[in-house]
Design a protein around this motif. Structure first.
Motif, mmCIF file in Angstrom:
data_model
loop_
_atom_site.group_PDB
_atom_site.id
_atom_site.type_symbol
_atom_site.label_atom_id
_atom_site.label_comp_id
_atom_site.label_asym_id
_atom_site.label_seq_id
_atom_site.Cartn_x
_atom_site.Cartn_y
_atom_site.Cartn_z
ATOM 1 N N SER A 164 0.815 -1.214 0.000
ATOM 2 C CA SER A 164 0.000 0.000 0.000
ATOM 3 C C SER A 164 0.853 1.271 0.000
ATOM 4 N N ASN A 165 2.062 1.188 0.562
ATOM 5 C CA ASN A 165 2.929 2.362 0.642
ATOM 6 C C ASN A 165 4.100 2.324 -0.341
ATOM 7 N N ASN A 166 4.050 1.346 -1.259
ATOM 8 C CA ASN A 166 5.105 1.205 -2.276
ATOM 9 C C ASN A 166 6.502 1.119 -1.658
ATOM 10 N N ASN A 167 6.591 0.403 -0.536
ATOM 11 C CA ASN A 167 7.885 0.201 0.108
ATOM 12 C C ASN A 167 8.560 -1.046 -0.451
ATOM 13 N N ASN A 168 9.853 -1.149 -0.236
ATOM 14 C CA ASN A 168 10.596 -2.314 -0.690
ATOM 15 C C ASN A 168 11.289 -3.017 0.474
ATOM 16 N N LEU A 169 10.621 -3.034 1.624
ATOM 17 C CA LEU A 169 11.198 -3.661 2.802
ATOM 18 C C LEU A 169 11.354 -5.166 2.568
ATOM 19 N N LYS A 170 12.555 -5.664 2.765
ATOM 20 C CA LYS A 170 12.825 -7.094 2.602
ATOM 21 C C LYS A 170 12.546 -7.799 3.915
ATOM 22 N N LEU A 171 11.870 -8.936 3.841
ATOM 23 C CA LEU A 171 11.487 -9.674 5.042
ATOM 24 C C LEU A 171 12.060 -11.079 5.021
ATOM 25 N N PHE A 172 12.423 -11.573 6.206
ATOM 26 C CA PHE A 172 12.704 -12.995 6.338
ATOM 27 C C PHE A 172 12.167 -13.488 7.669
ATOM 28 N N LEU A 173 11.792 -14.755 7.698
ATOM 29 C CA LEU A 173 11.171 -15.359 8.880
ATOM 30 C C LEU A 173 11.982 -16.571 9.312
ATOM 31 N N LEU A 174 12.235 -16.670 10.612
ATOM 32 C CA LEU A 174 12.987 -17.788 11.169
ATOM 33 C C LEU A 174 12.078 -18.619 12.062
ATOM 34 N N ASN A 218 13.511 -24.950 10.556
ATOM 35 C CA ASN A 218 14.560 -25.690 11.286
ATOM 36 C C ASN A 218 15.766 -24.794 11.589
ATOM 37 N N THR A 219 15.469 -23.544 11.898
ATOM 38 C CA THR A 219 16.513 -22.555 12.161
ATOM 39 C C THR A 219 16.343 -22.011 13.575
ATOM 40 N N LYS A 220 17.205 -22.440 14.470
ATOM 41 C CA LYS A 220 17.106 -22.034 15.869
ATOM 42 C C LYS A 220 18.039 -20.867 16.170
ATOM 43 N N VAL A 221 17.508 -19.886 16.866
ATOM 44 C CA VAL A 221 18.289 -18.735 17.304
ATOM 45 C C VAL A 221 18.635 -18.933 18.773
ATOM 46 N N GLU A 222 19.881 -18.678 19.141
ATOM 47 C CA GLU A 222 20.288 -18.860 20.539
ATOM 48 C C GLU A 222 20.547 -17.542 21.259
ATOM 49 N N GLU A 223 20.696 -16.461 20.495
ATOM 50 C CA GLU A 223 20.940 -15.171 21.137
ATOM 51 C C GLU A 223 20.573 -14.033 20.194
ATOM 52 N N ILE A 224 20.013 -12.972 20.778
ATOM 53 C CA ILE A 224 19.743 -11.745 20.029
ATOM 54 C C ILE A 224 20.717 -10.679 20.519
ATOM 55 N N ASP A 225 21.462 -10.115 19.584
ATOM 56 C CA ASP A 225 22.449 -9.094 19.911
ATOM 57 C C ASP A 225 21.998 -7.768 19.298
ATOM 58 N N PHE A 226 21.631 -6.809 20.163
ATOM 59 C CA PHE A 226 21.223 -5.491 19.684
ATOM 60 C C PHE A 226 22.476 -4.643 19.490
ATOM 61 N N MET A 230 20.095 -1.820 14.171
ATOM 62 C CA MET A 230 20.686 -3.067 13.721
ATOM 63 C C MET A 230 20.615 -4.112 14.831
ATOM 64 N N VAL A 231 20.160 -5.304 14.468
ATOM 65 C CA VAL A 231 20.084 -6.417 15.413
ATOM 66 C C VAL A 231 20.677 -7.649 14.746
ATOM 67 N N ARG A 232 21.457 -8.400 15.535
ATOM 68 C CA ARG A 232 22.099 -9.600 15.005
ATOM 69 C C ARG A 232 21.464 -10.833 15.662
ATOM 70 N N LEU A 233 21.038 -11.783 14.842
ATOM 71 C CA LEU A 233 20.446 -13.026 15.320
ATOM 72 C C LEU A 233 21.489 -14.128 15.214
ATOM 73 N N LYS A 234 21.937 -14.607 16.361
ATOM 74 C CA LYS A 234 22.957 -15.651 16.378
ATOM 75 C C LYS A 234 22.283 -17.017 16.418
ATOM 76 N N GLU A 263 26.237 -19.531 12.855
ATOM 77 C CA GLU A 263 26.062 -18.457 11.881
ATOM 78 C C GLU A 263 25.206 -17.335 12.458
ATOM 79 N N SER A 264 25.219 -16.176 11.789
ATOM 80 C CA SER A 264 24.433 -15.026 12.226
ATOM 81 C C SER A 264 23.692 -14.404 11.045
#
Length: 473
Positions: A24-34, A258-266, A271-275, A280-281
């Motif tokens: 609706s807002n003509n955005n190009n936000l890229k999404l991914f789901l874990l 089948n992708t488990k995250v063990e820590e969220i690093d802000f 910017m947020v890093r999913l370990k 891998e991150s």
């Protein structure tokens, strides 16, 4: 790039609404789901055969109010209108709801006429509960248990035989612990603001309704016009999250199962890093967490122990589900939604849903027995087996429903920590959690049943409102 943590109903709904906003807002936000497992849909799982459907989690949805109509809008948009099976007010599953008290099944009143009649196990017609409310003094409180509130305003019998079993059916919880704001926030506010529920109802009627405006789909309009009580989806409720998952895939959302995250690093405010557990991150500018609060608590504990502690304070309960299929051609039960058992009865089961009455395209008799909840460990212990739960369920079915037929098929599930409990103070706790996130300027939003409601409609609406809130920042 935004990340969605968790592929249950909350995560899928978040992806849906983020995509809608992008379009609706003509955005190009890229999404991914874990998602940590190989399945998207959370606790909604259906086992389907040619003869029966076993729902291992939720099975029906209510269409009432703005949040109920919002779900119907989504269902039509996903192309599921033709798959809806509606239960209207004259259907046995809408009219016949029972409780099991003193070794007897009693039907709860389902009409205005029934309120003026004496219905066991209640000692008086339910209209007397209104008189009780009118004569009770106001009690100023910030929060209260739903049991205390109902007992104070309407009497102990209503609290024991109507509200307590209803809480068991909705969240497998103890009404003496659950916040009144969970189901009766408006009624509680009537007491606090006007001195009583009936007084508040009258004054609100004089003021007129102030309902949220919502553009309705044809499906939502039909539900209103036909006054649906509840509805389900043909072929199993799992069809719903499956359609949502497909919608995300069709719109280029990357799904990592089948992708488990063990820590969220802000890293910082953008910017947020999913370990991941494999070392891998992945990085994102914002994260939407739909996983249960007790799981999120462990992911943020290193950087934010205070936030972790607040998240861990939201309690969860475990529920045993025993699905049963009897192949007999003759009806083994009277048509009804099912029955619930008040905690005062000290039964090992919470209740039984008559699925062959509620869900279409079922042969024979299909039942679902719910066990444990708030009392799971107390009654069964932490190491109870599925075989033991099956034995208990069958014993109760034979005793209460007098069914002696042999079971043709069954399934037992132990849903570990599946339902959050909105105990007294829950909403203040959630506010503190979100205030912490805001004050620390963390790039994370919280959605799902841990915070804003445990029902299907609540979870979907939670995602919608959170996405809209973030967009307008």
């Amino acid at each position: 790039m935004a990340a969605i943590l968790g592929g249950g109903l909350g995560g899928l709904s978040t992806g849906y609404y983020l995509l809608k906003n992008n379009i609706s807002n003509n955005n190009n936000l890229k999404l991914f789901l874990l998602e940590a497992t190989d399945y998207c849909g959370g606790w909604i799982k259906s086992i389907k055969t040619k003869d029966y459907i076993f729902e291992q989690g939720p099975r029906t949805i209510r269409p009432r109010g703005a949040i109920g109509l919002n779900t119907l809008n989504m269902l039509q948009d996903l192309g599921l209108s033709e798959h809806i099976a509606a239960i209207k007010p004259d259907h046995p599953a809408a009219r016949n709801r029972m409780i099991y008290v003193n070794n007897t099944l009693y039907s709860l009143p389902s009409s205005l006429k029934g309120v003026f009649q004496k219905n066991e196990p209640f000692s008086k017609p339910l209209i007397y509960a209104a008189f009780n409310d009118l004569k009770q003094p106001q009690k100023e409180l910030k929060d209260d248990s739903i049991y205390n509130f109902v007992e104070r305003r309407f009497g102990k019998e209503i609290a024991d035989y109507a509200i307590s079993p209803m809480i068991c059916g909705i969240c497998a919880g103890d009404a003496k612990e659950i916040s009144v704001k969970f189901l009766m926030k408006t009624l509680f506010e009537y007491e606090q603001n006007y001195g009583g529920v009936i007084k508040g109802v009258v004054k609100s009627m004089l003021k007129g309704k102030n309902e949220e405006s919502l553009e309705l789909s044809e499906l939502a309009k039909r539900a209103q016009e036909e006054k649906w009580s509840i509805y389900t989806i043909k072929g199993g409720l799992e069809t719903f999250p499956a359609a949502m998952k497909q919608y995300l895939k069709d719109n280029n959302v990357d799904l990592y199962l089948n992708t488990k995250v063990e820590e969220i690093d802000f890293v910082d405010s953008s910017m947020v890093r999913l370990k991941k557990t494999n070392g891998e991150s992945m990085t994102a500018t914002h994260i939407y967490s739909s996983v249960p609060s007790h799981i999120l608590s462990k992911l943020v504990i290193k950087q934010h122990p205070q936030l972790s502690e607040l998240l861990s304070e939201i309690p969860f309960v475990t529920v045993g589900i025993v699905n049963l299929y009897f192949a007999s051609d003759k009806p083994l039960i009277e048509p009804a939604f099912g029955f619930l058992v008040p905690p005062i009865e000290n039964s090992p089961i919470l209740g039984v849903v008559f699925d062959s009455c509620c869900i279409p395209d079922q042969k024979g008799t299909v039942l679902t027995v719910m066990l444990g909840g708030r009392w799971f460990n107390e009654k069964f212990g932490a190491d109870v087996t599925k075989e033991r739960l099956y034995e208990i369920a069958m014993k109760e079915i034979k005793s209460i429903l007098k069914i002696q037929d042999k079971v043709a098929a069954f399934n037992v599930s132990i849903l570990n920590k599946c339902i959050p409990q909105y105990v007294i103070g829950h909403y203040d706790r959630v506010n503190r959690i979100r205030e912490y996130i805001q004050n620390k300027n963390l790039p994370i939003s919280l959605v799902g049943s841990s915070y804003d409601g445990v029902g299907i409609n609540d979870v979907i609406y939670s995602a919608k409102t959170q996405v809209e809130r973030d967009v307008t920042k």
